[in-house]
Design a protein around this motif. Structure first.
Motif, PDB file in Angstrom:
ATOM      1  N   GLU A 213      15.953  -2.715   3.035  1.00  0.00           N
ATOM      2  CA  GLU A 213      15.414  -3.873   3.607  1.00  0.00           C
ATOM      3  C   GLU A 213      16.359  -4.764   4.407  1.00  0.00           C
ATOM      4  O   GLU A 213      15.910  -5.919   5.298  1.00  0.00           O
ATOM      5  CB  GLU A 213      14.797  -4.854   2.394  1.00  0.00           C
TER       6      GLU A 213
ATOM      7  N   HIS B 212      15.857  -6.468   7.967  1.00  0.00           N
ATOM      8  CA  HIS B 212      14.932  -7.249   8.336  1.00  0.00           C
ATOM      9  C   HIS B 212      14.649  -8.551   7.399  1.00  0.00           C
ATOM     10  O   HIS B 212      13.819  -9.099   7.275  1.00  0.00           O
ATOM     11  CB  HIS B 212      13.541  -6.513   8.548  1.00  0.00           C
ATOM     12  N   THR B 213      15.641  -8.700   6.550  1.00  0.00           N
ATOM     13  CA  THR B 213      15.564  -9.437   5.140  1.00  0.00           C
ATOM     14  C   THR B 213      16.821  -9.999   4.960  1.00  0.00           C
ATOM     15  O   THR B 213      17.827  -9.648   5.244  1.00  0.00           O
ATOM     16  CB  THR B 213      14.987  -8.927   4.174  1.00  0.00           C
TER      17      THR B 213
ATOM     18  N   PRO C 217       7.637  -7.182   4.817  1.00  0.00           N
ATOM     19  CA  PRO C 217       8.886  -7.371   4.046  1.00  0.00           C
ATOM     20  C   PRO C 217       9.282  -8.777   3.568  1.00  0.00           C
ATOM     21  O   PRO C 217       8.844  -9.740   4.262  1.00  0.00           O
ATOM     22  CB  PRO C 217       9.953  -7.138   5.273  1.00  0.00           C
ATOM     23  N   PRO C 218       9.647  -8.898   2.341  1.00  0.00           N
ATOM     24  CA  PRO C 218      10.226 -10.251   2.028  1.00  0.00           C
ATOM     25  C   PRO C 218      11.103 -11.214   2.949  1.00  0.00           C
ATOM     26  O   PRO C 218      11.859 -10.395   3.528  1.00  0.00           O
ATOM     27  CB  PRO C 218      10.827 -10.205   0.728  1.00  0.00           C
ATOM     28  N   GLN C 219      10.947 -12.347   3.149  1.00  0.00           N
ATOM     29  CA  GLN C 219      11.861 -13.223   4.228  1.00  0.00           C
ATOM     30  C   GLN C 219      13.454 -13.161   3.410  1.00  0.00           C
ATOM     31  O   GLN C 219      14.327 -13.128   4.285  1.00  0.00           O
ATOM     32  CB  GLN C 219      11.377 -14.814   3.992  1.00  0.00           C
TER      33      GLN C 219
ATOM     34  N   LEU D 246      15.706 -11.693  -0.190  1.00  0.00           N
ATOM     35  CA  LEU D 246      15.842 -10.672  -1.318  1.00  0.00           C
ATOM     36  C   LEU D 246      16.884 -11.147  -1.878  1.00  0.00           C
ATOM     37  O   LEU D 246      18.067 -11.439  -1.470  1.00  0.00           O
ATOM     38  CB  LEU D 246      15.854  -9.433  -0.855  1.00  0.00           C
TER      39      LEU D 246
END
Length: 315
Positions: free
Chosen positions: A147, A150-151, A120-122, A124
């Protein structure tokens, strides 16, 4: 990784010409596109999710990303045309935009096009008109909901009346995104459009109460103010010879996100731990970056080498 979602287009700057001709200087643009490029120029790992045309304009957009080091792993190439934005400036260098983009590539993203991430991206980031117009707006909201646990989610309303003149729609869309968002950067001009007469500080505090961890209101030449549940901090603007303000807000956004990472605040708990001293340094970094862009024509965002002093001062 920073995943920046939204539009990619060309800004056409009109120049005075004689006779019946019109001359334009075409520059790469689009708020999210600029943010992705700005992060890459600041040395960050940036990727872009959005629709980019297979036309000649789209090829230029992709080539620029390649040259700047922005990942194209999540770019969707299509045969829809590239959005064109005609830019007219007032005497202070402030731009007004007229968009030609109905059913353009950056709008025609659907939920079926959402990317799947190995990791996952840090962060978004979404914003501007692709957060409002359909079908891309519904797709991006779906991505955020998928997302957000966790983002870190970042949002810039970036109101564009020439895309959608109904300010009620902009307001309701912004309010709908607030509870899904951790970081909100908004200009005082945008707030005056969608919430006229309401003090910016009251709006910021209400957004914090609804779940945002950090709200920043930018005020052009007058700087910016940051709001968290524990602190409120303002920094003045930096005086420069203004060429135009195109891309200034996007520069601020990129610097803000890069600065949050440097401060270790890319999670919800990290945002809550930002104190006044670190917020001051964060705003100073972002304000200085935006000022550099204002001194140049178009969205020519600064590189880290131009901000070494402010970067080292962040921590």
């Amino acid at each position: 990784m920073f995943l920046i979602c939204g539009e990619a287009l060309f800004d056409l700057f009109g120049d005075a010409s004689s006779g019946d001709n019109l001359s334009f200087d075409a520059r790469i643009g689009g708020s999210p596109y600029n943010v992705a490029m700005g992060l890459a120029r600041l040395g960050e790992e940036a990727a872009f999710f959005g629709g980019i045309s297979n036309d000649a304009f789209g090829e230029k957009l992709v080539q620029k990303f390649r040259a700047e080091g922005v990942s194209q792993d999540f770019v969707l190439r299509t045969d829809y045309l590239t959005t064109l934005s005609v830019v007219q400036k007032d005497e202070h260098g402030h731009p007004a935009y007229t968009f030609y983009g109905t059913e353009a590539a950056d709008r025609m993203i659907t939920v079926d096009d959402l990317p799947i991430f190995a990791k996952p991206p840090q962060v978004l980031h979404v914003g501007s008109y692709t957060a409002l117009v359909e079908p891309v707006a519904t797709a991006l909201k779906g991505l955020i909901r998928r997302e957000r646990d966790h983002t870190l989610i970042s949002f810039d309303p970036n109101i564009r009346p020439t895309v959608e003149p109904d300010m009620g729609l902009w307001r309701s869309n912004t309010e709908a995104l607030v509870p899904l968002t951790d970081v909100i950067k908004v200009s005082d001009e945008d707030l005056a459009l969608i919430m006229p007469g309401e003090p910016a500080e009251d709006i910021a505090r209400s957004w914090l109460a609804r779940g945002a961890g950090l709200v920043i209101v930018t005020r052009g030449r007058d700087g910016a103010t940051a709001f968290t549940a524990k602190a409120e901090v303002s920094r003045p603007g930096v005086k420069v010879q203004v060429e135009d303000t195109v891309g200034a807000g996007d520069t601020f956004q990129a610097a803000l996100l890069a600065g949050l990472k440097e401060l270790g605040a890319t999670g919800k708990s990290g945002l809550g731990n930002l104190d006044e001293a670190r917020l001051n340094r964060l705003l100073e970094f972002a304000v200085k970056a935006a000022a550099i862009t204002c001194s140049r024509r178009g969205a020519d965002l600064p590189r880290r080498s131009e901000l070494e002093k402010e970067w080292h001062a962040l921590k």
